[in-house]
Design a protein around this motif. Structure first.
Motif, PDB file in Angstrom:
ATOM      1  N   PRO A   1       0.801  -1.236   0.000  1.00 52.23           N
ATOM      2  CA  PRO A   1       0.000   0.000   0.000  1.00 52.23           C
ATOM      3  C   PRO A   1       0.835   1.288   0.000  1.00 52.23           C
ATOM      4  O   PRO A   1       0.430   2.286  -0.597  1.00 52.23           O
ATOM      5  CB  PRO A   1      -0.829  -0.118   1.283  1.00 52.23           C
ATOM      6  N   LEU A   2       1.995   1.255   0.639  1.00 49.74           N
ATOM      7  CA  LEU A   2       2.828   2.463   0.723  1.00 49.74           C
ATOM      8  C   LEU A   2       3.447   2.833  -0.626  1.00 49.74           C
ATOM      9  O   LEU A   2       3.948   3.948  -0.803  1.00 49.74           O
ATOM     10  CB  LEU A   2       3.929   2.289   1.774  1.00 49.74           C
ATOM     11  N   PHE A   3       3.415   1.905  -1.575  1.00 45.78           N
ATOM     12  CA  PHE A   3       3.926   2.199  -2.924  1.00 45.78           C
ATOM     13  C   PHE A   3       2.811   2.634  -3.885  1.00 45.78           C
ATOM     14  O   PHE A   3       3.064   2.886  -5.057  1.00 45.78           O
ATOM     15  CB  PHE A   3       4.641   0.978  -3.521  1.00 45.78           C
ATOM     16  N   ASN A   4       1.582   2.709  -3.390  1.00 46.56           N
ATOM     17  CA  ASN A   4       0.480   3.120  -4.255  1.00 46.56           C
ATOM     18  C   ASN A   4       0.718   4.528  -4.784  1.00 46.56           C
ATOM     19  O   ASN A   4       1.215   5.404  -4.079  1.00 46.56           O
ATOM     20  CB  ASN A   4      -0.863   3.053  -3.516  1.00 46.56           C
ATOM     21  N   THR A   5       0.330   4.746  -6.039  1.00 48.81           N
ATOM     22  CA  THR A   5       0.612   6.003  -6.725  1.00 48.81           C
ATOM     23  C   THR A   5      -0.327   7.118  -6.290  1.00 48.81           C
ATOM     24  O   THR A   5      -1.534   6.898  -6.162  1.00 48.81           O
ATOM     25  CB  THR A   5       0.463   5.809  -8.246  1.00 48.81           C
ATOM     26  N   ASN A   6       0.242   8.307  -6.086  1.00 50.42           N
ATOM     27  CA  ASN A   6      -0.573   9.484  -5.830  1.00 50.42           C
ATOM     28  C   ASN A   6      -1.394   9.768  -7.101  1.00 50.42           C
ATOM     29  O   ASN A   6      -0.828   9.920  -8.181  1.00 50.42           O
ATOM     30  CB  ASN A   6       0.339  10.673  -5.512  1.00 50.42           C
ATOM     31  N   PRO A   7      -2.734   9.824  -7.002  1.00 52.65           N
ATOM     32  CA  PRO A   7      -3.581  10.029  -8.195  1.00 52.65           C
ATOM     33  C   PRO A   7      -3.196  11.279  -9.002  1.00 52.65           C
ATOM     34  O   PRO A   7      -3.314  11.281 -10.232  1.00 52.65           O
ATOM     35  CB  PRO A   7      -4.991  10.168  -7.602  1.00 52.65           C
TER      36      PRO A   7
END
Length: 313
Positions: free
Chosen positions: A262-268
């Motif tokens: 989850p911490l690597f999820n991209t900022n929209p």
């Protein structure tokens, strides 16, 4: 090693690999902590050719880079770990581009926490074990250790490549003073393919398995503090932070699958920005979009320098 010790080392290795999987690592391999004889002349030649450019820190600690026992007293084992960062969504191709490893939170902090947990687990389950965690934070030749541990082979683009997952992952190490069961290197599966060499926009891959770091777009956009060289105008392929070209064209990356961290999820916002948005980026927006991001390394001033260079190409 006696058979009882061997049994223990084998059991310990299985235990460590099982915990590494639980922590979300893609894979884990283990090598004997010893001098990297094959890497010594390669590193020396690379430095003598000035392939490190202005990365003068690469000249420091030559012996430590090759000998883990100089980093951890009485080191016995190097535990190499891979953590996938391949994103589920890719930036708009019409926008200025950022290397995929920087889409989410800074990997240094994310992985360091996992390594601390793994070391704590080893100390709790096995006993009095001393070690250190490394994530790009010290003179450790991570790709060499990962290859030695059988996690993949070093490809013609000098990245570690695996048959099952390509090359979009981070490499980290735990060096500990515990004897373990050691893995063996795998074979090279690049074959006659030259896709990475042919595609490199700045011709930084000067020969198979040889990269002139001082010609790499990642070097120019992140490491170089001076003005970008005019002779490179038109060769950056819209990369403003890092570059993924030699990985994007690698046939083995057809097998890349999205990470589950989850911490690597991209900022929209990163996905929705147009070139105009990037060209007009303010400090407030930069701080918001890249909070806890590896992109902060280049600072707003550095990112604007790169964007201006691309805009005026």
């Amino acid at each position: 090693m006696s058979s009882s010790l061997q049994l223990t080392a084998s059991n310990y290795s299985k235990l460590i690999k099982s915990e590494a999987t639980r922590l979300g690592f893609l894979s884990c391999g283990i090598s004997k902590a010893e001098f990297l004889e094959q890497e010594a002349p390669r590193l020396e030649n690379w430095l003598n050719n000035n392939y490190h450019g202005q990365m003068s820190y690469m000249e420091n600690h030559f012996d430590k880079r090759l000998n883990p026992t100089l980093l951890v007293d009485d080191a016995k084992s190097v535990i190499s770990l891979l953590l996938n960062y391949y994103p589920s969504e890719i930036q708009n191709e019409e926008s200025y581009k950022i290397s995929k490893y920087a889409y989410g939170q800074d990997y240094h902090f994310v992985i360091k926490e996992k390594l601390k947990e793994l070391l704590y687990f080893i100390q709790t389950e096995i006993g009095d074990v001393t070690g250190r965690a490394f994530v790009d934070s010290a003179p450790v030749m991570d790709k060499a250790w990962a290859a030695k541990s059988g996690l993949g082979w070093i490809g013609k683009n000098s990245n570690l490549i695996t048959k099952k997952a390509g090359s979009f992952y981070f490499i980290a190490e735990l060096i500990i003073d515990l004897d373990l069961e050691y893995d063996h290197a795998t074979t090279d599966h690049c074959g006659t393919c030259t896709a990475c060499i042919d595609a490199c926009p700045t011709e930084a891959i000067v020969a198979p398995y040889q990269v002139d770091g001082s010609k790499c777009i990642s070097y120019f956009t992140i490491e170089l503090k001076d003005n970008l060289p005019q002779e490179m105008k038109g060769k950056f392929d819209d990369w403003m932070f890092g570059c993924d070209v030699c990985q994007d064209v690698c046939p083995w990356n057809r097998f890349s699958q999205s990470h589950n961290e989850p911490l690597f999820n991209t900022n929209p916002e990163l996905l929705s920005f147009s070139k105009k948005d990037w060209e007009e980026i303010t400090k407030e927006t930069f701080d918001k979009v890249f909070k806890n991001s590896a992109v902060k390394r280049t600072k707003l001033q550095g990112l604007k320098r790169n964007i201006d260079f691309l805009k005026n190409t």
